[in-house]
Design a protein around this motif. Sequence first.
Motif, PDB file in Angstrom:
ATOM      1  N   ASP A 135      -4.531  -3.850  -9.613  1.00 61.56           N
ATOM      2  CA  ASP A 135      -4.114  -4.931 -10.500  1.00 61.56           C
ATOM      3  C   ASP A 135      -2.721  -5.478 -10.222  1.00 61.56           C
ATOM      4  N   CYS A 136      -1.977  -4.892  -9.297  1.00 61.05           N
ATOM      5  CA  CYS A 136      -0.613  -5.343  -9.031  1.00 61.05           C
ATOM      6  C   CYS A 136      -0.503  -5.786  -7.575  1.00 61.05           C
ATOM      7  N   VAL A 137       0.521  -6.600  -7.277  1.00 60.56           N
ATOM      8  CA  VAL A 137       0.625  -7.203  -5.948  1.00 60.56           C
ATOM      9  C   VAL A 137       1.848  -6.685  -5.208  1.00 60.56           C
ATOM     10  N   GLU A 138       1.612  -6.376  -3.943  1.00 57.78           N
ATOM     11  CA  GLU A 138       2.665  -5.923  -3.043  1.00 57.78           C
ATOM     12  C   GLU A 138       2.693  -6.811  -1.811  1.00 57.78           C
ATOM     13  N   LEU A 139       3.849  -6.814  -1.137  1.00 54.26           N
ATOM     14  CA  LEU A 139       3.954  -7.347   0.218  1.00 54.26           C
ATOM     15  C   LEU A 139       3.844  -6.119   1.105  1.00 54.26           C
ATOM     16  N   SER A 140       2.878  -6.117   2.009  1.00 58.26           N
ATOM     17  CA  SER A 140       2.594  -4.913   2.793  1.00 58.26           C
ATOM     18  C   SER A 140       2.779  -5.162   4.284  1.00 58.26           C
ATOM     19  N   GLU A 141       3.574  -4.297   4.921  1.00 55.63           N
ATOM     20  CA  GLU A 141       3.759  -4.410   6.364  1.00 55.63           C
ATOM     21  C   GLU A 141       2.418  -4.299   7.087  1.00 55.63           C
ATOM     22  N   MET A 142       1.534  -3.457   6.567  1.00 55.98           N
ATOM     23  CA  MET A 142       0.229  -3.255   7.203  1.00 55.98           C
ATOM     24  C   MET A 142      -0.590  -4.544   7.227  1.00 55.98           C
ATOM     25  N   ALA A 143      -0.247  -5.493   6.359  1.00 62.57           N
ATOM     26  CA  ALA A 143      -0.938  -6.779   6.310  1.00 62.57           C
ATOM     27  C   ALA A 143       0.004  -7.906   6.722  1.00 62.57           C
ATOM     28  N   ASP A 144       0.988  -7.596   7.570  1.00 60.51           N
ATOM     29  CA  ASP A 144       1.970  -8.571   8.041  1.00 60.51           C
ATOM     30  C   ASP A 144       2.721  -9.226   6.876  1.00 60.51           C
ATOM     31  N   TYR A 145       2.976  -8.440   5.840  1.00 57.08           N
ATOM     32  CA  TYR A 145       3.685  -8.850   4.623  1.00 57.08           C
ATOM     33  C   TYR A 145       2.983  -9.965   3.861  1.00 57.08           C
ATOM     34  N   LYS A 146       1.675 -10.008   4.004  1.00 57.50           N
ATOM     35  CA  LYS A 146       0.867 -10.886   3.156  1.00 57.50           C
ATOM     36  C   LYS A 146       0.652 -10.171   1.826  1.00 57.50           C
ATOM     37  N   TRP A 147       0.181 -10.893   0.829  1.00 54.06           N
ATOM     38  CA  TRP A 147      -0.062 -10.313  -0.489  1.00 54.06           C
ATOM     39  C   TRP A 147      -1.266  -9.381  -0.436  1.00 54.06           C
ATOM     40  N   ASN A 148      -1.151  -8.260  -1.115  1.00 54.00           N
ATOM     41  CA  ASN A 148      -2.217  -7.278  -1.190  1.00 54.00           C
ATOM     42  C   ASN A 148      -2.268  -6.735  -2.617  1.00 54.00           C
ATOM     43  N   ASP A 149      -3.464  -6.703  -3.215  1.00 52.48           N
ATOM     44  CA  ASP A 149      -3.568  -6.068  -4.533  1.00 52.48           C
ATOM     45  C   ASP A 149      -3.650  -4.563  -4.333  1.00 52.48           C
ATOM     46  N   ARG A 150      -2.995  -3.836  -5.243  1.00 52.10           N
ATOM     47  CA  ARG A 150      -2.885  -2.383  -5.112  1.00 52.10           C
ATOM     48  C   ARG A 150      -2.805  -1.774  -6.508  1.00 52.10           C
ATOM     49  N   SER A 151      -3.153  -0.523  -6.629  1.00 52.00           N
ATOM     50  CA  SER A 151      -3.015   0.165  -7.908  1.00 52.00           C
ATOM     51  C   SER A 151      -1.560   0.123  -8.350  1.00 52.00           C
ATOM     52  N   CYS A 152      -1.341  -0.244  -9.595  1.00 47.43           N
ATOM     53  CA  CYS A 152       0.010  -0.350 -10.153  1.00 47.43           C
ATOM     54  C   CYS A 152       0.731   0.993 -10.178  1.00 47.43           C
ATOM     55  N   TYR A 153      -0.014   2.076 -10.031  1.00 47.04           N
ATOM     56  CA  TYR A 153       0.558   3.407 -10.136  1.00 47.04           C
ATOM     57  C   TYR A 153       0.964   4.001  -8.787  1.00 47.04           C
ATOM     58  N   PHE A 154       0.768   3.249  -7.721  1.00 47.11           N
ATOM     59  CA  PHE A 154       1.172   3.694  -6.394  1.00 47.11           C
ATOM     60  C   PHE A 154       2.684   3.498  -6.250  1.00 47.11           C
ATOM     61  N   PRO A 155       3.426   4.491  -5.776  1.00 51.66           N
ATOM     62  CA  PRO A 155       4.877   4.322  -5.630  1.00 51.66           C
ATOM     63  C   PRO A 155       5.240   3.497  -4.390  1.00 51.66           C
ATOM     64  N   ASN A 156       5.873   2.375  -4.619  1.00 54.01           N
ATOM     65  CA  ASN A 156       6.308   1.449  -3.563  1.00 54.01           C
ATOM     66  C   ASN A 156       7.798   1.198  -3.672  1.00 54.01           C
ATOM     67  N   TYR A 157       8.381   0.673  -2.584  1.00 51.85           N
ATOM     68  CA  TYR A 157       9.686   0.044  -2.679  1.00 51.85           C
ATOM     69  C   TYR A 157       9.468  -1.250  -3.465  1.00 51.85           C
ATOM     70  N   PHE A 158      10.518  -1.965  -3.768  1.00 53.27           N
ATOM     71  CA  PHE A 158      10.336  -3.200  -4.540  1.00 53.27           C
ATOM     72  C   PHE A 158      11.521  -4.127  -4.347  1.00 53.27           C
ATOM     73  N   ILE A 159      11.346  -5.364  -4.796  1.00 54.31           N
ATOM     74  CA  ILE A 159      12.376  -6.392  -4.663  1.00 54.31           C
ATOM     75  C   ILE A 159      12.774  -6.848  -6.050  1.00 54.31           C
ATOM     76  N   CYS A 160      14.073  -6.768  -6.329  1.00 51.22           N
ATOM     77  CA  CYS A 160      14.606  -7.281  -7.599  1.00 51.22           C
ATOM     78  C   CYS A 160      15.179  -8.678  -7.383  1.00 51.22           C
ATOM     79  N   GLU A 161      15.035  -9.503  -8.388  1.00 53.99           N
ATOM     80  CA  GLU A 161      15.580 -10.861  -8.370  1.00 53.99           C
ATOM     81  C   GLU A 161      16.640 -10.963  -9.455  1.00 53.99           C
ATOM     82  N   PHE A 162      17.740 -11.615  -9.118  1.00 56.10           N
ATOM     83  CA  PHE A 162      18.835 -11.824 -10.059  1.00 56.10           C
ATOM     84  C   PHE A 162      19.099 -13.321 -10.149  1.00 56.10           C
ATOM     85  N   THR A 163      19.042 -13.860 -11.351  1.00 52.32           N
ATOM     86  CA  THR A 163      19.329 -15.276 -11.530  1.00 52.32           C
ATOM     87  C   THR A 163      20.815 -15.424 -11.845  1.00 52.32           C
TER      88      THR A 163
END
Length: 164
Positions: A135-163
Amino acid sequence: MRNIIQFVPALFLCLQLSYCLDFQSNKTVINEIPSVLSHEGEVSHYEVVYIRKTYFGAMVYCESIGGRLARIPDEERDIALVSWIYHADDEPAGRYWIDVNDIKEEGVWCRSDGVKQMYKGSWARMEPNNQNNEDCVELSEMADYKWNDRSCYFPNYFICEFTL
């Protein structure tokens, strides 16, 4: 699509008239060009967090440091983030949470604030597939950083945005 120019002495990757992406040190930050507004009328900069957390943990972490999980409102921002990660990522099989999910209704992609994701994204081949209730979306190197849906409970790195 905008031209990509690399400025070697400063170790910046710049998208013409858009964003300068700084990956000179281990702390990776996208520095905004001051007069450029994002899709939502906000000036933003980004920071990759090399701590693995679930989607929910990543949201809480970004909020705790004054930001939010990165939103990708348009193709220009998608290309900028992917270009930056592609050139800066030295992690094998790097995966990065972004602020897109279909938790409330399968196939209806929204941000964490409930606003529908209008930009349809750059999905990897055969994605989204909801394999094992993803149910959640990641950018994945394995998919050339295309969008991939993945379990929300999988531990990933992440990107924070600051306005700003």
